[in-house]
Write a protein that holds these residues in place. Structure first.
Motif, PDB file in Angstrom:
ATOM      1  N   GLU A 374      -7.804  39.244  35.144  1.00  0.00           N
ATOM      2  CA  GLU A 374      -7.463  38.120  33.992  1.00  0.00           C
ATOM      3  C   GLU A 374      -8.227  36.908  34.184  1.00  0.00           C
ATOM      4  O   GLU A 374      -8.752  36.040  33.540  1.00  0.00           O
ATOM      5  CB  GLU A 374      -5.912  37.895  33.776  1.00  0.00           C
ATOM      6  CG  GLU A 374      -5.434  38.841  32.837  1.00  0.00           C
ATOM      7  CD  GLU A 374      -4.070  38.490  32.507  1.00  0.00           C
ATOM      8  OE1 GLU A 374      -3.764  38.116  31.276  1.00  0.00           O
ATOM      9  OE2 GLU A 374      -2.921  38.205  33.083  1.00  0.00           O
ATOM     10  N   GLU A 378     -11.014  34.774  32.086  1.00  0.00           N
ATOM     11  CA  GLU A 378     -10.808  33.408  31.742  1.00  0.00           C
ATOM     12  C   GLU A 378     -12.190  32.491  31.979  1.00  0.00           C
ATOM     13  O   GLU A 378     -12.843  31.902  31.191  1.00  0.00           O
ATOM     14  CB  GLU A 378      -9.942  32.654  32.774  1.00  0.00           C
ATOM     15  CG  GLU A 378      -8.211  33.044  32.399  1.00  0.00           C
ATOM     16  CD  GLU A 378      -7.884  32.532  30.922  1.00  0.00           C
ATOM     17  OE1 GLU A 378      -8.593  31.724  30.263  1.00  0.00           O
ATOM     18  OE2 GLU A 378      -6.732  32.743  30.943  1.00  0.00           O
ATOM     19  N   CYS A 412     -12.848  40.104  27.698  1.00  0.00           N
ATOM     20  CA  CYS A 412     -11.809  39.797  26.964  1.00  0.00           C
ATOM     21  C   CYS A 412     -11.212  40.926  26.165  1.00  0.00           C
ATOM     22  O   CYS A 412     -10.105  41.387  26.149  1.00  0.00           O
ATOM     23  CB  CYS A 412     -12.129  38.687  26.008  1.00  0.00           C
ATOM     24  SG  CYS A 412     -12.653  36.831  26.678  1.00  0.00           S
ATOM     25  N   ALA A 416      -7.540  42.921  26.687  1.00  0.00           N
ATOM     26  CA  ALA A 416      -6.716  43.211  25.636  1.00  0.00           C
ATOM     27  C   ALA A 416      -6.300  44.856  25.658  1.00  0.00           C
ATOM     28  O   ALA A 416      -5.215  45.214  25.429  1.00  0.00           O
ATOM     29  CB  ALA A 416      -7.273  42.801  24.215  1.00  0.00           C
ATOM     30  N   ASP A 426       2.098  40.391  24.991  1.00  0.00           N
ATOM     31  CA  ASP A 426       1.829  39.069  24.850  1.00  0.00           C
ATOM     32  C   ASP A 426       0.496  38.654  25.197  1.00  0.00           C
ATOM     33  O   ASP A 426      -0.295  38.157  24.690  1.00  0.00           O
ATOM     34  CB  ASP A 426       2.829  38.187  25.651  1.00  0.00           C
ATOM     35  CG  ASP A 426       2.793  38.651  27.077  1.00  0.00           C
ATOM     36  OD1 ASP A 426       2.752  39.810  27.530  1.00  0.00           O
ATOM     37  OD2 ASP A 426       2.873  37.403  27.868  1.00  0.00           O
ATOM     38  N   ARG A 427       0.006  39.685  26.246  1.00  0.00           N
ATOM     39  CA  ARG A 427      -1.368  39.524  26.972  1.00  0.00           C
ATOM     40  C   ARG A 427      -2.355  40.145  25.856  1.00  0.00           C
ATOM     41  O   ARG A 427      -3.662  39.900  25.889  1.00  0.00           O
ATOM     42  CB  ARG A 427      -1.317  39.945  27.960  1.00  0.00           C
ATOM     43  CG  ARG A 427      -0.436  39.716  29.426  1.00  0.00           C
ATOM     44  CD  ARG A 427      -0.409  37.912  29.197  1.00  0.00           C
ATOM     45  NE  ARG A 427      -1.748  37.513  29.771  1.00  0.00           N
ATOM     46  CZ  ARG A 427      -2.087  36.166  29.621  1.00  0.00           C
ATOM     47  NH1 ARG A 427      -1.103  35.389  28.846  1.00  0.00           N
ATOM     48  NH2 ARG A 427      -3.167  35.725  30.069  1.00  0.00           N
ATOM     49  N   TYR A 430      -3.045  37.394  23.447  1.00  0.00           N
ATOM     50  CA  TYR A 430      -3.849  36.614  24.165  1.00  0.00           C
ATOM     51  C   TYR A 430      -5.315  36.610  24.233  1.00  0.00           C
ATOM     52  O   TYR A 430      -6.032  36.143  23.754  1.00  0.00           O
ATOM     53  CB  TYR A 430      -3.149  36.073  25.447  1.00  0.00           C
ATOM     54  CG  TYR A 430      -4.038  35.146  26.100  1.00  0.00           C
ATOM     55  CD1 TYR A 430      -3.645  33.717  26.074  1.00  0.00           C
ATOM     56  CD2 TYR A 430      -5.034  35.333  27.283  1.00  0.00           C
ATOM     57  CE1 TYR A 430      -4.407  32.710  26.680  1.00  0.00           C
ATOM     58  CE2 TYR A 430      -5.729  34.475  27.781  1.00  0.00           C
ATOM     59  CZ  TYR A 430      -5.609  33.137  27.754  1.00  0.00           C
ATOM     60  OH  TYR A 430      -6.173  32.215  28.353  1.00  0.00           O
ATOM     61  N   TRP A 431      -5.468  38.159  24.599  1.00  0.00           N
ATOM     62  CA  TRP A 431      -6.958  38.326  24.978  1.00  0.00           C
ATOM     63  C   TRP A 431      -7.787  38.894  23.678  1.00  0.00           C
ATOM     64  O   TRP A 431      -8.760  38.338  23.685  1.00  0.00           O
ATOM     65  CB  TRP A 431      -7.065  39.464  26.032  1.00  0.00           C
ATOM     66  CG  TRP A 431      -6.779  38.943  27.352  1.00  0.00           C
ATOM     67  CD1 TRP A 431      -5.741  39.111  28.046  1.00  0.00           C
ATOM     68  CD2 TRP A 431      -7.584  38.075  28.061  1.00  0.00           C
ATOM     69  NE1 TRP A 431      -5.697  38.344  29.226  1.00  0.00           N
ATOM     70  CE2 TRP A 431      -6.833  37.687  29.221  1.00  0.00           C
ATOM     71  CE3 TRP A 431      -8.892  37.281  27.673  1.00  0.00           C
ATOM     72  CZ2 TRP A 431      -7.555  36.615  30.360  1.00  0.00           C
ATOM     73  CZ3 TRP A 431      -9.305  36.577  28.700  1.00  0.00           C
ATOM     74  CH2 TRP A 431      -8.534  36.081  30.175  1.00  0.00           C
ATOM     75  N   ASP A 433      -7.271  37.008  20.994  1.00  0.00           N
ATOM     76  CA  ASP A 433      -7.528  35.684  20.427  1.00  0.00           C
ATOM     77  C   ASP A 433      -8.625  34.918  21.287  1.00  0.00           C
ATOM     78  O   ASP A 433      -9.407  34.097  20.591  1.00  0.00           O
ATOM     79  CB  ASP A 433      -6.414  34.662  20.548  1.00  0.00           C
ATOM     80  CG  ASP A 433      -5.096  35.238  19.673  1.00  0.00           C
ATOM     81  OD1 ASP A 433      -5.570  35.803  18.534  1.00  0.00           O
ATOM     82  OD2 ASP A 433      -4.033  34.881  19.557  1.00  0.00           O
ATOM     83  N   ARG A 434      -8.911  35.603  22.446  1.00  0.00           N
ATOM     84  CA  ARG A 434      -9.795  34.818  23.263  1.00  0.00           C
ATOM     85  C   ARG A 434     -11.121  35.556  22.759  1.00  0.00           C
ATOM     86  O   ARG A 434     -12.350  35.029  22.897  1.00  0.00           O
ATOM     87  CB  ARG A 434      -9.786  35.106  24.719  1.00  0.00           C
ATOM     88  CG  ARG A 434      -8.554  34.405  25.442  1.00  0.00           C
ATOM     89  CD  ARG A 434      -8.438  32.900  25.182  1.00  0.00           C
ATOM     90  NE  ARG A 434      -9.190  32.422  26.590  1.00  0.00           N
ATOM     91  CZ  ARG A 434      -9.547  31.227  26.765  1.00  0.00           C
ATOM     92  NH1 ARG A 434      -9.951  30.415  25.800  1.00  0.00           N
ATOM     93  NH2 ARG A 434     -10.134  30.858  28.021  1.00  0.00           N
TER      94      ARG A 434
END
Length: 596
Positions: A374, A378, A412, A416, A426-427, A430-431, A433-434
């Protein structure tokens, strides 16, 4: 056709050497892949230094080939009077004491097989990239070649005086040469070398029989797999891009680079290819290597690293070597290590993904590994739409390269997928959306109405063969009109004499002259994905027809002459053989019944 790179590779995942059809060892870096070449004739510009030869008096013919499905090379030399010699070259690799035995050692067995052949054994190692030994010391059954702190030891049952004097003698019995570290050989050299050869052959036969090869192109796929295995430095898990330095990408261009290092991008392609065959050990070892390389994931991640992480890759020229066919410079190290190439973050994550989904592995990826990845994700998300040197490592400019951005998106996207596999809901969100805004930006900014294609960099109209991978990476489905149009544009505008160039626009060294081999495999895969399967098979077979006589392929192919150029064997190219063969082959289930 004259093929100057008609060389065979022998090795054992610790050292590797190149040998020609007359059993002349012209390249061997010792004691590891990126070391000083003790045999350097390939780049010496001088036929009389840096080699080990067996010279048959009155030579009439020669032929050589690998022993089937192994890394053992056999060469036959015949004279005009009926005399013949067989030379077997290999580097020991086999199981011993519940470990893999693979010393930095080269074994050469020379046997008379007909008549009364007369031979001379010539051994002329170099030190310091082309310098003469400081001292040659003859012992009771060995010769020590000393170059400062470095020593190469030859242990043999041949007459030492014949070797030192390069004297021609009648070969009436088999003789053995064992090159390696400066350590005593503590057993009978003849019986031990025979045992090593038998066990090394058995190792490779056992290894290849486990491969899940395609129905078609089995020989080519197996040779590519063995070659990729030999490019893996097992001690650390690093995978070198090639075993040579400074073989020009094209004649007279000074596009000479040192490829004896681990590119994170290239290694991903190797891991993916071997995984397709079921050879997952390289991936497991490579992931271990990566945990050292990315120890500081919040900092700069270099696109390439030494096979022992942390060692300097500062680039300089070797003044004592004139270069391949006199075409220097010979570069040691590679300044690309200082470049920003943002695709590396995606390359690492893609290479690691199978750790989370492959149930054959004794230790699968877990949440701890995911959390480390992760941090790389980023970085990928932050850098995706910023300029870099790109996949082709331009030295004179930076742009927002489509391939780099796509790999950042893939980083990314795969995070996911991994999160979903681990049950981390949740991750996953998040990924995803990235990833989404990066994908939108690529499809908006990399599309060129002028070209009717996705181009190599945002805001520029130059075509680039690397975008052929965007469907395989999942950015677009293969039937998307934008991808179909892109494949057509590349086939129309980037091909020269039927071979695909990586790009045709001028770079730091002018306009490219040679076709980058792996781009042709990418093109074949893209053709097949878009429904043009027979065209794809033609492209694939054309490149295979230009492999050297041992089945090895270098980095580049001259579109007009068909000659191989660039460092050899190139892992990009050999991985391309496997990937395209798997894509294009008829299925075993279908082909089996038709065959009967």
């Amino acid at each position: 056709m004259n093929q100057p790179l008609d060389l065979a590779l022998i090795g054992n995942c610790r050292v590797a050497a190149l040998v020609d059809h007359r059993a002349r060892i012209s390249w061997w870096c010792f004691p590891r892949f990126d070391s000083d070449p003790v045999f350097c004739r390939l780049l010496a510009g001088d036929e009389e230094k840096g080699f080990c030869d067996v010279v048959l008096n009155d030579l009439a013919s020669s032929r050589s080939a690998y022993a089937r499905n192994t890394a053992v090379l056999e060469t036959w030399l015949e004279d005009s009077k009926g005399g013949a010699v067989k030379i077997t070259d290999f580097m020991p690799r086999f199981g011993r004491y519940e470990r893999v035995f693979h010393p930095p050692q080269l074994v050469r067995r020379i046997e008379p097989v007909a008549g009364l052949p007369r031979v001379a054994i010539r051994v002329r190692p170099t030190f310091g990239y082309g310098g003469k030994p400081a001292q040659v010391v003859v012992g009771s059954n060995h010769i020590r070649y000393i170059g400062g702190a470095d020593v190469l030891r030859l242990t043999t049952d041949a007459a030492l005086s014949y070797i030192v004097g390069e004297t021609t003698f009648a070969l009436t019995r088999p003789v053995t040469l064992v090159f390696g570290a400066d350590e005593p050989f503590l057993s009978d050299i003849d019986s031990t070398s025979r045992d090593f050869e038998t066990r090394t052959r058995a190792y490779w036969l056992d290894w290849t029989r486990t491969l899940g090869v395609p129905f078609e192109w089995q020989r080519e796929t197996i040779r590519a797999a063995i070659t990729l295995k030999l490019c893996s430095f097992e001690e650390t898990g690093a995978i070198v891009a090639a075993h040579t330095t400074s073989i020009p990408e094209a004649p007279g261009t000074m596009r000479n680079w040192d490829y004896r290092f681990c590119w994170l991008r290239d290694a991903f392609f190797v891991v993916a290819a071997l995984n397709r065959l079921g050879a997952t050990h390289a991936m497991e070892s490579y992931i271990s290597y990566l945990t050292t390389v990315v120890a500081d994931p919040n900092g700069f991640l270099s696109p390439l690293h030494s096979i022992v992480p942390g060692e300097s890759l500062e680039e300089h020229a070797a003044s004592l070597l004139d270069g391949f066919e006199g075409q220097g410079p010979v570069r040691i190290g590679n300044a690309a290590a200082e470049q920003a190439q943002h695709d590396v973050y995606g390359s690492v994550i893609l290479a690691a993904k199978q750790m989370f989904i492959d149930y054959r592995l004794p230790r699968m990826g877990d949440e701890a590994l995911f959390r480390r990845l992760e941090m790389l994700g980023e970085r990928a998300a932050a850098l995706a739409l910023t300029p870099d040197a790109g996949i082709w490592e331009y030295r004179g400019r930076t742009r927002v390269h489509t391939y780099s951005a796509t790999l950042c998106w893939a980083a990314c996207d795969r995070l996911a997928q991994i999160a979903a596999n681990l049950g981390l809901a949740d991750r996953v969100v998040y990924w995803r959306d990235r990833a989404a805004p990066i994908r939108r930006a690529i499809l908006d900014e990399a599309w060129s109405e002028k070209r009717g294609a996705i181009v190599g960099a945002f805001g520029h109209d130059d075509l680039d063969a690397s975008v052929l991978l965007i469907s395989d990476l999942g950015l677009l489905p293969p039937n998307d009109p934008r991808f179909v149009s892109t494949v057509a544009a590349i086939g129309r505008d980037l091909r020269r004499n039927g071979r695909v160039m990586r790009y045709t626009a001028e770079d730091d060294f002018g306009a490219p002259e040679t076709a980058f081999v792996v781009c042709n495999f990418w093109y074949a895969d893209a053709l097949a994905a878009t429904g043009r399967r027979e065209e794809a098979r033609e492209v694939f077979n054309d490149i295979l027809a230009h492999a050297n006589s041992y089945g090895l392929i270098s980095e580049d192919l001259h579109p007009a002459t068909g000659q191989l150029w660039g460092n050899i064997p190139q892992t990009y190219s050999m991985a391309g053989v496997i990937n395209s063969a798997m894509h294009l082959s008829n299925r075993w289930e279908d082909a089996w019944w038709r065959a009967w």
